[in-house]
Design a protein around this motif. Structure first.
Motif, PDB file in Angstrom:
ATOM      1  N   LEU A   1      14.136   8.427   9.213  1.00  0.00           N
ATOM      2  CA  LEU A   1      13.368   7.249   8.816  1.00  0.00           C
ATOM      3  C   LEU A   1      14.167   6.275   7.957  1.00  0.00           C
ATOM      4  O   LEU A   1      13.892   5.078   7.958  1.00  0.00           O
ATOM      5  N   TYR A   2      15.148   6.792   7.230  1.00  0.00           N
ATOM      6  CA  TYR A   2      15.901   5.911   6.338  1.00  0.00           C
ATOM      7  C   TYR A   2      16.902   5.085   7.129  1.00  0.00           C
ATOM      8  O   TYR A   2      17.630   5.589   7.981  1.00  0.00           O
ATOM      9  N   ARG A   3      16.918   3.819   6.863  1.00  0.00           N
ATOM     10  CA  ARG A   3      17.869   2.895   7.469  1.00  0.00           C
ATOM     11  C   ARG A   3      18.531   2.075   6.366  1.00  0.00           C
ATOM     12  O   ARG A   3      17.833   1.490   5.534  1.00  0.00           O
TER      13      ARG A   3
ATOM     14  N   LEU B   1       0.823  -1.209   0.000  1.00  0.00           N
ATOM     15  CA  LEU B   1       0.000   0.000   0.000  1.00  0.00           C
ATOM     16  C   LEU B   1       0.858   1.261   0.000  1.00  0.00           C
ATOM     17  O   LEU B   1       0.460   2.293  -0.559  1.00  0.00           O
ATOM     18  N   LEU B   2       2.033   1.183   0.624  1.00  0.00           N
ATOM     19  CA  LEU B   2       2.935   2.318   0.624  1.00  0.00           C
ATOM     20  C   LEU B   2       3.302   2.711  -0.800  1.00  0.00           C
ATOM     21  O   LEU B   2       3.292   3.896  -1.164  1.00  0.00           O
ATOM     22  N   LEU B   3       3.604   1.725  -1.624  1.00  0.00           N
ATOM     23  CA  LEU B   3       3.928   2.004  -3.020  1.00  0.00           C
ATOM     24  C   LEU B   3       2.718   2.567  -3.757  1.00  0.00           C
ATOM     25  O   LEU B   3       2.854   3.444  -4.617  1.00  0.00           O
ATOM     26  N   VAL B   4       1.521   2.086  -3.421  1.00  0.00           N
ATOM     27  CA  VAL B   4       0.299   2.605  -4.044  1.00  0.00           C
ATOM     28  C   VAL B   4       0.123   4.084  -3.716  1.00  0.00           C
ATOM     29  O   VAL B   4      -0.183   4.907  -4.594  1.00  0.00           O
ATOM     30  N   PHE B   5       0.346   4.471  -2.460  1.00  0.00           N
ATOM     31  CA  PHE B   5       0.227   5.870  -2.064  1.00  0.00           C
ATOM     32  C   PHE B   5       1.255   6.741  -2.791  1.00  0.00           C
ATOM     33  O   PHE B   5       0.953   7.872  -3.186  1.00  0.00           O
ATOM     34  N   ILE B   6       2.460   6.223  -2.959  1.00  0.00           N
ATOM     35  CA  ILE B   6       3.495   6.984  -3.657  1.00  0.00           C
ATOM     36  C   ILE B   6       3.097   7.218  -5.109  1.00  0.00           C
ATOM     37  O   ILE B   6       3.210   8.334  -5.630  1.00  0.00           O
TER      38      ILE B   6
ATOM     39  N   PRO C   1       8.696  11.197   3.590  1.00  0.00           N
ATOM     40  CA  PRO C   1       8.932  10.084   4.526  1.00  0.00           C
ATOM     41  C   PRO C   1       8.523   8.734   3.959  1.00  0.00           C
ATOM     42  O   PRO C   1       9.133   7.708   4.284  1.00  0.00           O
ATOM     43  N   MET C   2       7.497   8.709   3.106  1.00  0.00           N
ATOM     44  CA  MET C   2       7.116   7.441   2.481  1.00  0.00           C
ATOM     45  C   MET C   2       8.245   6.894   1.611  1.00  0.00           C
ATOM     46  O   MET C   2       8.543   5.697   1.625  1.00  0.00           O
TER      47      MET C   2
END
Length: 284
Positions: A264-266, A151-156, A208-209
């Motif tokens: 947020l990035y790791r 879903l994260l990719l869908v939002f992007i 952030p996404m």
């Protein structure tokens, strides 16, 4: 008789319904005015999705997401409390009621029970609007971690599409066919929304996404490089899309979104090294 407990992998419907409902939200839910015709479709569907989400909710879902579910419950109770009629002895002593009390006296209306809300119709509109985020929340807590990442990719993708639509709106005719709502910022980049501030907030949230997308579920160096480049290119595209919205609040949130990226990035732990090209030694 207790309902059977199905593992998430055997219950794909919450994810499927959530994806379909999100598509409907982005197409018809870009505004919250009570006179938007598309809300006649969106809000009844949201009530149906909420019903399905409540039916599938398990005790484990409530335990794992008790904070966000508790916050949503508190919001519903707060809005509902403003719609409960109160006796005149209580209502008339609330702040800002002096003028209405005098109007009631002069009109001879007598003892009228009224809610806390000064404009109940607007409060009812706010109450109905809460079913949309509630529907998304109830389904989101029931899907797997992998499905949430999808879903994260869908939002992007949807956010970038909305940003590109906003760019076309600015280039085209003000208030033209690319604007989806009659009451809108007709000379600004609003994308799939009716308000430029809402469009800017979505674009700001993409930073952030992208940071999470670039650092999650990666096993090889190739995947890490590919996602890093996708995140960098998408971030570079978002900056001008955010600027053309003309939203000052969106600009501030965009700076905060960029500032959140290092937190947020790791750098992912890779299981497999990069593939090496096979080279053959040629002997004469």
């Amino acid at each position: 008789m207790a309902r059977p407990k199905f593992p998430n992998r055997e219950r794909p419907w919450p994810y499927i319904i959530l994806c379909g409902f999100l598509g409907l939200v982005f197409l018809t839910g870009g505004g919250s005015r009570p006179d938007i015709q598309s809300l006649v479709l969106l809000r009844p569907v949201a009530v149906l999705v909420v019903t399905y989400g409540l039916w599938g909710l398990r005790r484990g879902h409530i335990r794992d997401f008790q904070f966000v579910l508790g916050m949503m419950t508190a919001i519903f109770l707060l809005v509902s409390a403003h719609l409960v009629p109160l006796p005149p002895s209580i209502w008339s002593h609330l702040p800002g009621r002096d003028l209405l009390v005098e109007v009631d006296r002069l009109a001879g209306l007598g003892s009228v029970w009224r809610p806390i809300s000064m404009v109940p119709s607007a409060t009812w509109n706010a109450f109905y609007s809460l079913f949309v985020p509630l529907a998304v929340l109830l389904l989101a807590v029931q899907i797997t971690r992998e499905q949430r990442f999808q879903l994260l990719l869908v939002f992007i993708v949807v956010g970038l599409a909305s940003g590109l639509l906003g760019m076309l709106q600015v280039v085209g005719t003000p208030g033209g066919v690319l604007y989806l709502y009659n009451v809108t910022n007709s000379e600004s980049a609003v994308g799939l929304f009716s308000n430029r501030n809402h469009q800017a907030i979505l674009l700001a949230c993409l930073f952030p996404m992208l940071a999470v997308y670039a650092s999650s579920a990666i096993r090889t160096v190739e995947q890490h490089r590919t996602r890093s480049w996708i995140a960098l290119v998408a971030g570079a595209v978002i900056i001008p899309l955010l600027l053309v919205t003309g939203s000052r609040a969106g600009l501030i949130l965009g700076l905060l979104g960029i500032g959140s990226v290092p937190m947020l990035y790791r750098k992912p732990l890779l299981d497999r090294p990069a593939k090496r090209k096979n080279t053959k030694k040629i002997t004469l």
